[in-house]
Enzyme design. Sequence first.
Site: not given
Length: 186
Positions: A126, A156
């Site tokens: 991450h 995203e």
Amino acid sequence: RGPSGAPNEFAQVPVPSTPWRLVFTVPEDTLFEPISRLSQTVPWVLLGGFALATAGLLVMLVRALEAKARSDAAARTDPLTQIANRRGGSEALDRMISDRRRYGTGLGVLLVDVDHFKAVNDRFGHAAGDRALKEVAGRVSECLRAGDEVARWGGEEFLVLLPHAGGPDVAAVAERVRRCVSSRPV
């Protein structure tokens, strides 16, 4: 004014975050008058206390307004990418829709989705995904025109708002954004 012609200042306090100064002046005949009785001293003490209290309240007000502005900005900014968050993007979109209705100008909206982002997080972690999102947000922002806005819409996904843009302009900006983001590896 004193003998030099300048005002006799009783107190002077800067107002934080502004170029202003709060200046209290006193007439010369009152300033140089002999003070022999308590009745002549008390008004000066009260005036000085009032001046200090007023200055203190002004400082507190300015600090409160600055804190509110910082809080408002933080509520509309994505902490990771430092661009507008979904709330900031929604507010900008509402504003631009209102302008479009009012002035009859164009409005282009792009939703940019980073392909295969889950694979980046799964393969590299991450922290790497966060760095990739920051890089993509920066690249999208760099290739936009002045007045265009970008917001992080989802994990995203990025919302790009193009005021005063119509069909061919929107397609051209979309292609420019795609090229900016994919031009070099993240």
